[in-house]
Design a protein around this motif. Structure first.
Motif, mmCIF file in Angstrom:
data_model
loop_
_atom_site.group_PDB
_atom_site.id
_atom_site.type_symbol
_atom_site.label_atom_id
_atom_site.label_comp_id
_atom_site.label_asym_id
_atom_site.label_seq_id
_atom_site.Cartn_x
_atom_site.Cartn_y
_atom_site.Cartn_z
ATOM 1 N N ILE A 240 -141.309 73.487 20.840
ATOM 2 C CA ILE A 240 -142.741 73.847 20.790
ATOM 3 C C ILE A 240 -143.414 73.041 18.769
ATOM 4 O O ILE A 240 -142.603 73.561 18.196
ATOM 5 C CB ILE A 240 -143.462 74.711 21.030
ATOM 6 N N SER A 243 -148.902 71.533 17.484
ATOM 7 C CA SER A 243 -149.945 72.262 17.931
ATOM 8 C C SER A 243 -151.079 72.336 17.495
ATOM 9 O O SER A 243 -151.002 71.874 16.275
ATOM 10 C CB SER A 243 -149.255 73.516 18.695
ATOM 11 N N GLY A 264 -152.896 67.663 25.282
ATOM 12 C CA GLY A 264 -151.851 68.140 25.589
ATOM 13 C C GLY A 264 -151.822 68.991 26.555
ATOM 14 O O GLY A 264 -153.049 69.284 27.082
ATOM 15 N N VAL A 265 -150.857 69.990 26.263
ATOM 16 C CA VAL A 265 -151.464 71.565 27.184
ATOM 17 C C VAL A 265 -151.592 72.420 26.463
ATOM 18 O O VAL A 265 -151.225 73.234 25.020
ATOM 19 C CB VAL A 265 -149.686 71.743 27.794
ATOM 20 N N MET A 276 -150.335 73.025 22.600
ATOM 21 C CA MET A 276 -149.205 72.482 22.225
ATOM 22 C C MET A 276 -149.307 70.816 23.146
ATOM 23 O O MET A 276 -149.761 69.905 23.790
ATOM 24 C CB MET A 276 -148.076 72.350 23.469
ATOM 25 N N LYS A 277 -149.524 70.251 21.800
ATOM 26 C CA LYS A 277 -149.271 68.418 21.524
ATOM 27 C C LYS A 277 -147.760 67.734 21.165
ATOM 28 O O LYS A 277 -147.887 66.296 21.743
ATOM 29 C CB LYS A 277 -150.340 67.721 20.385
ATOM 30 N N ARG A 278 -146.636 68.478 21.013
ATOM 31 C CA ARG A 278 -145.628 67.401 21.170
ATOM 32 C C ARG A 278 -144.812 68.710 21.739
ATOM 33 O O ARG A 278 -144.381 70.226 20.554
ATOM 34 C CB ARG A 278 -145.578 67.099 19.950
ATOM 35 N N VAL A 279 -143.735 68.878 22.642
ATOM 36 C CA VAL A 279 -143.119 69.158 22.772
ATOM 37 C C VAL A 279 -141.833 68.433 22.624
ATOM 38 O O VAL A 279 -141.541 67.401 22.861
ATOM 39 C CB VAL A 279 -143.314 69.895 24.332
ATOM 40 N N LYS A 287 -138.532 64.782 21.359
ATOM 41 C CA LYS A 287 -140.149 64.746 21.453
ATOM 42 C C LYS A 287 -140.804 64.437 21.843
ATOM 43 O O LYS A 287 -140.828 63.268 21.576
ATOM 44 C CB LYS A 287 -140.037 65.840 20.125
ATOM 45 N N ALA A 290 -146.741 66.026 24.466
ATOM 46 C CA ALA A 290 -147.086 67.478 25.882
ATOM 47 C C ALA A 290 -147.669 66.817 26.956
ATOM 48 O O ALA A 290 -147.515 67.608 28.145
ATOM 49 C CB ALA A 290 -148.280 68.826 25.164
ATOM 50 N N TRP A 293 -145.151 65.387 29.655
ATOM 51 C CA TRP A 293 -144.298 66.197 29.864
ATOM 52 C C TRP A 293 -144.207 67.252 30.906
ATOM 53 O O TRP A 293 -144.104 66.937 31.895
ATOM 54 C CB TRP A 293 -143.977 67.379 29.219
ATOM 55 N N ALA A 294 -146.046 67.314 30.591
ATOM 56 C CA ALA A 294 -146.307 67.599 32.147
ATOM 57 C C ALA A 294 -146.698 67.124 32.755
ATOM 58 O O ALA A 294 -146.474 67.274 34.389
ATOM 59 C CB ALA A 294 -148.405 68.513 31.686
#
Length: 307
Positions: A240, A243, A264-265, A276-279, A287, A290, A293-294
């Motif tokens: 993570i 955020s 994000g998530v 979470m904006k970037r994972v 990276k 998010a 990624w989702a």
């Protein structure tokens, strides 16, 4: 004044650049040896570019290292981000000794992760210390200190690169001016009256979603960009990074994903939520947003992280 610059990486390079801009007499540059297969240190590159004598001993604990420092006939040594231990007799070889930069308000947060820990603890101020090192770990008389705020959303990257880095370069020059003026402030206050903190490691940056949302957010900020906070998704690590904290929202159980959108998530914590904006997914070096990624994982609300 004859100056030795001892340091490494971008901070050491920036201090050397500033000294050369001012026309200072830098008689030697010292940094850690270049590791096989690794790029040369930026400080070493600049020293070579400027034709300055460059020395990279593997250890400063040898008679040869002491003789090397003596051979410079230096007035002062400026330590700009040094990881190799330098013993007292080497530090004292220059006429006025050696002073060093540390990115915290010593004696608080002595140790290698001195920027991470204040953020992780939710502190709103930090700073830097220029001091005369002794043989302890970040110990010795203080020359000067500078303070700065830690913004409520600032990460370790924000605090270091935007504040402690440029402030630190200027403070090193200010320290040099104090030495030149004969105002060598060896205060009675020492740096050994605070506890030494070890590295802020990945294990320190594992998110516990049942903790208060402020604490969760502080841990994420303290690990961004390194070492990176983390949780788990389907039993695998999920890093993570960027955020956002959402206070007071309680729409699910700790760790539960309560919303997914283009921004994000959103994950539930205790007393609030984290967007979470970037994972960084497991096994991936990059990276990613998010939201991306989702979508790639088919993520849906109701899924719980951290199990």
């Amino acid at each position: 004044m004859r100056i030795v610059v001892h340091g490494q990486q971008a901070f050491g390079k920036a201090v050397l650049e500033k000294l050369l801009e001012r026309g200072e007499n830098v008689v030697a540059v010292c940094c850690a040896p270049t590791k096989e297969g690794k790029p040369e240190d930026p400080l070493a590159e600049l020293a070579r570019e400027k034709g300055l004598p460059l020395h990279q001993p593997a250890s400063w604990k040898t008679p040869e290292a002491l003789e090397l420092m003596k051979s410079f006939d230096a007035d002062v040594c400026m330590m700009a981000y040094v990881l190799l231990f330098v013993p007292e007799e080497v530090r004292d070889a220059p006429r006025y000794g050696t002073f060093q930069y540390h990115p915290s308000l010593c004696p608080e947060h002595r140790g290698p992760s001195s920027i991470n820990w204040p953020i992780a603890m939710g502190k709103t101020r930090t700073g830097l210390t220029i001091f005369w090192p002794d043989d302890g770990l970040d110990e010795g008389p203080i020359m000067l200190q500078k303070t700065c705020e830690i913004g409520p959303d600032e990460t370790i990257g924000d605090v270091y690169f935007n504040k402690l880095f440029p402030m630190g370069v200027d403070a090193m020059i200010e320290g040099l001016e104090l030495v030149k003026a004969g105002v060598i402030l060896k205060h009675d206050q020492r740096l050994d009256d605070g506890s030494y903190e070890s590295w802020f490691k990945k294990a320190n940056a594992v998110v516990d979603w049942s903790q208060p949302v402020d604490q969760v957010y502080n841990i994420i900020r303290a690990g961004n960009p390194a070492p990176g906070a983390s949780t788990t998704f389907k039993g695998e690590e999920l890093g993570i990074f960027d955020s956002e904290k959402i206070d007071g929202a309680n729409d699910g159980q700790p760790g539960e994903i309560v919303a997914i959108d283009d921004n994000g998530v959103v994950v539930q914590a205790n007393g609030g939520q984290i967007r979470m904006k970037r994972v960084r997914p497991a096994g991936d070096k990059k990276k990613v947003p998010a939201a991306e990624w989702a979508q790639a994982t088919g993520l849906s609300t109701g899924v719980t992280l951290g199990n």
